[in-house]
Design an enzyme around this catalytic site. Structure first.
Site, PDB file in Angstrom:
ATOM      1  N   GLY A  12       0.789  -1.230   0.000  1.00  0.00           N
ATOM      2  CA  GLY A  12       0.000   0.000   0.000  1.00  0.00           C
ATOM      3  C   GLY A  12       0.817   1.274   0.000  1.00  0.00           C
ATOM      4  O   GLY A  12       0.395   2.295   0.555  1.00  0.00           O
ATOM      5  N   MET A  87      -4.872  -6.243  -6.613  1.00  0.00           N
ATOM      6  CA  MET A  87      -4.482  -7.210  -7.638  1.00  0.00           C
ATOM      7  C   MET A  87      -5.593  -8.233  -7.920  1.00  0.00           C
ATOM      8  O   MET A  87      -5.355  -9.440  -7.927  1.00  0.00           O
ATOM      9  CB  MET A  87      -3.185  -7.909  -7.234  1.00  0.00           C
ATOM     10  CG  MET A  87      -2.039  -6.941  -6.938  1.00  0.00           C
ATOM     11  SD  MET A  87      -1.689  -5.768  -8.252  1.00  0.00           S
ATOM     12  CE  MET A  87      -0.546  -6.719  -9.219  1.00  0.00           C
ATOM     13  N   LEU A  90     -11.598  -7.382 -12.025  1.00  0.00           N
ATOM     14  CA  LEU A  90     -12.942  -6.996 -11.597  1.00  0.00           C
ATOM     15  C   LEU A  90     -13.973  -7.327 -12.674  1.00  0.00           C
ATOM     16  O   LEU A  90     -13.686  -7.250 -13.868  1.00  0.00           O
ATOM     17  CB  LEU A  90     -12.949  -5.498 -11.303  1.00  0.00           C
ATOM     18  CG  LEU A  90     -11.970  -5.098 -10.185  1.00  0.00           C
ATOM     19  CD1 LEU A  90     -11.727  -3.597 -10.188  1.00  0.00           C
ATOM     20  CD2 LEU A  90     -12.476  -5.579  -8.832  1.00  0.00           C
ATOM     21  N   HIS A 106      -1.296   1.985 -12.893  1.00  0.00           N
ATOM     22  CA  HIS A 106      -0.674   0.822 -13.524  1.00  0.00           C
ATOM     23  C   HIS A 106       0.787   1.168 -13.816  1.00  0.00           C
ATOM     24  O   HIS A 106       1.073   2.263 -14.320  1.00  0.00           O
ATOM     25  CB  HIS A 106      -1.416   0.469 -14.812  1.00  0.00           C
ATOM     26  CG  HIS A 106      -0.855  -0.750 -15.489  1.00  0.00           C
ATOM     27  ND1 HIS A 106      -1.082  -2.026 -15.015  1.00  0.00           N
ATOM     28  CD2 HIS A 106      -0.049  -0.876 -16.561  1.00  0.00           C
ATOM     29  CE1 HIS A 106      -0.441  -2.882 -15.784  1.00  0.00           C
ATOM     30  NE2 HIS A 106       0.198  -2.216 -16.731  1.00  0.00           N
ATOM     31  N   GLU A 140     -12.558  -3.527 -19.396  1.00  0.00           N
ATOM     32  CA  GLU A 140     -11.382  -4.146 -20.003  1.00  0.00           C
ATOM     33  C   GLU A 140     -10.131  -3.812 -19.185  1.00  0.00           C
ATOM     34  O   GLU A 140      -9.831  -2.623 -18.953  1.00  0.00           O
ATOM     35  CB  GLU A 140     -11.204  -3.655 -21.450  1.00  0.00           C
ATOM     36  CG  GLU A 140     -10.300  -4.564 -22.238  1.00  0.00           C
ATOM     37  CD  GLU A 140     -10.093  -4.101 -23.685  1.00  0.00           C
ATOM     38  OE1 GLU A 140      -9.214  -4.652 -24.347  1.00  0.00           O
ATOM     39  OE2 GLU A 140     -10.811  -3.179 -24.120  1.00  0.00           O
ATOM     40  N   LEU A 141      -9.409  -4.835 -18.769  1.00  0.00           N
ATOM     41  CA  LEU A 141      -8.274  -4.681 -17.856  1.00  0.00           C
ATOM     42  C   LEU A 141      -7.250  -3.666 -18.383  1.00  0.00           C
ATOM     43  O   LEU A 141      -6.775  -3.791 -19.521  1.00  0.00           O
ATOM     44  CB  LEU A 141      -7.595  -6.047 -17.666  1.00  0.00           C
ATOM     45  CG  LEU A 141      -6.417  -6.091 -16.697  1.00  0.00           C
ATOM     46  CD1 LEU A 141      -6.895  -5.905 -15.267  1.00  0.00           C
ATOM     47  CD2 LEU A 141      -5.648  -7.390 -16.840  1.00  0.00           C
ATOM     48  N   GLU A 171       5.059   7.116  -9.293  1.00  0.00           N
ATOM     49  CA  GLU A 171       3.688   6.745  -8.900  1.00  0.00           C
ATOM     50  C   GLU A 171       3.251   7.545  -7.677  1.00  0.00           C
ATOM     51  O   GLU A 171       2.125   8.044  -7.601  1.00  0.00           O
ATOM     52  CB  GLU A 171       3.611   5.244  -8.585  1.00  0.00           C
ATOM     53  CG  GLU A 171       3.843   4.345  -9.786  1.00  0.00           C
ATOM     54  CD  GLU A 171       3.600   2.874  -9.461  1.00  0.00           C
ATOM     55  OE1 GLU A 171       2.652   2.555  -8.734  1.00  0.00           O
ATOM     56  OE2 GLU A 171       4.382   2.029  -9.942  1.00  0.00           O
TER      57      GLU A 171
HETATM   58  C1  GAR Z   1       2.376  -0.471  -7.803  1.00  0.00           C
HETATM   59  O1  GAR Z   1       3.584  -0.427  -8.518  1.00  0.00           O
HETATM   60  C2  GAR Z   1       1.202  -0.407  -8.744  1.00  0.00           C
HETATM   61  O2  GAR Z   1       1.436   0.396  -9.870  1.00  0.00           O
HETATM   62  C3  GAR Z   1       1.073  -1.853  -9.143  1.00  0.00           C
HETATM   63  O3  GAR Z   1       1.321  -2.588  -7.972  1.00  0.00           O
HETATM   64  C4  GAR Z   1       2.187  -1.840  -7.138  1.00  0.00           C
HETATM   65  C5  GAR Z   1       1.530  -1.717  -5.779  1.00  0.00           C
HETATM   66  O4  GAR Z   1       2.408  -1.127  -4.865  1.00  0.00           O
HETATM   67  N1  GAR Z   1      -0.228  -2.127  -9.655  1.00  0.00           N
HETATM   68  C6  GAR Z   1      -0.467  -3.033 -10.592  1.00  0.00           C
HETATM   69  O5  GAR Z   1       0.382  -3.741 -11.067  1.00  0.00           O
HETATM   70  C7  GAR Z   1      -1.926  -3.133 -11.006  1.00  0.00           C
HETATM   71  N2  GAR Z   1      -2.060  -3.922 -12.172  1.00  0.00           N
HETATM   72  P1  GAR Z   1       1.846  -0.515  -3.525  1.00  0.00           P
HETATM   73  O6  GAR Z   1       1.000  -1.588  -2.849  1.00  0.00           O
HETATM   74  O7  GAR Z   1       3.076  -0.225  -2.724  1.00  0.00           O
HETATM   75  O8  GAR Z   1       1.050   0.720  -3.844  1.00  0.00           O
END
Ligand code: GAR
Length: 198
Positions: A12, A87, A90, A106, A140-141, A171
């Protein structure tokens, strides 16, 4: 005040960046995980944020899980649902229920590299740039209207881990910015494109 419900599956760190941004007009109403051991849940709970677990393993279909999840989310009357490393794939019904009010981040420059292992695949493809994308969620994913993107270079010596760390820093900057724009009502979706007002 706009109520925000954040969904996580693991550490998170994006959720933490959004909470720490303390966006004016945003109330983090709850953090919900699909695993009781998601480390991000404890972090949120220590800060007095309501937390819930809806364990996908307790349901025998995606539909049943999504129905239970939506019921818990809706207890918090969200204006916005934020997927932050959530993850699970949906169902169309779930994404329709939150159409125009659910964001995802993403770790690639969509529409390139949907799905998993984005950094490894970008390195293997010889890309010179990688990045992250915040988008509205549709059935769509990894295909919904793109809200914001950030790019970083891929260096010759990069490994999956070093690239992932560089993208993750972006991010943590980008996602709070996108949530802020939503909260300030500055996002307009038109013909699958999102326009962000200054
Ligand atoms: C992040 O890098 C996010 O972009 C990715 O999972 C990680 C979660 O990190 N999301 C995906 O791959 C979604 N398809 P976090 O739990 O530290 O935020």
């Amino acid at each position: 005040m706009k109520n925000i419900v954040i969904l996580i599956s693991g550490r998170g760190s994006n959720m933490q960046a959004i909470v720490d941004a303390a966006i004016p007009g945003a109330h983090i109403a709850a953090v919900i995980a699909n695993r009781a051991d998601a480390p991000g849940l404890a972090w949120a709970s220590e800060r007095g944020i309501a937390t819930r677990t809806v364990d996908h393993k307790a349901y025998d279909s995606r539909e049943a899980f999504d129905t239970a999840l939506a019921a818990v989310i809706d207890q918090f009357s969200p204006h916005l649902v934020v997927l932050a490393g959530f993850m699970r794939i949906l169902t169309a019904d779930f994404t329709r229920h939150y159409a125009g009010r659910m964001l995802n981040i993403h770790p690639s420059l969509l529409p390139a590299f949907t799905g998993l292992h984005t950094h490894r695949r970008a390195i293997e493809a010889g890309c010179k740039l990688a990045g992250c994308t915040v988008h509205f969620v549709t059935a769509e994913l990894d295909h919904g209207p793109i809200v914001m993107q950030a790019a970083v270079p891929i260096l010759n010596e990069d490994t999956e881990d070093s690239l992932s760390a560089r993208v993750l820093r972006e991010e943590h900057r980008l996602y709070p910015e996108a949530v802020r724009a939503f909260v300030e009502d500055r996002l307009r979706i038109q013909d699958l494109r999102v326009f962000v007002a200054e």
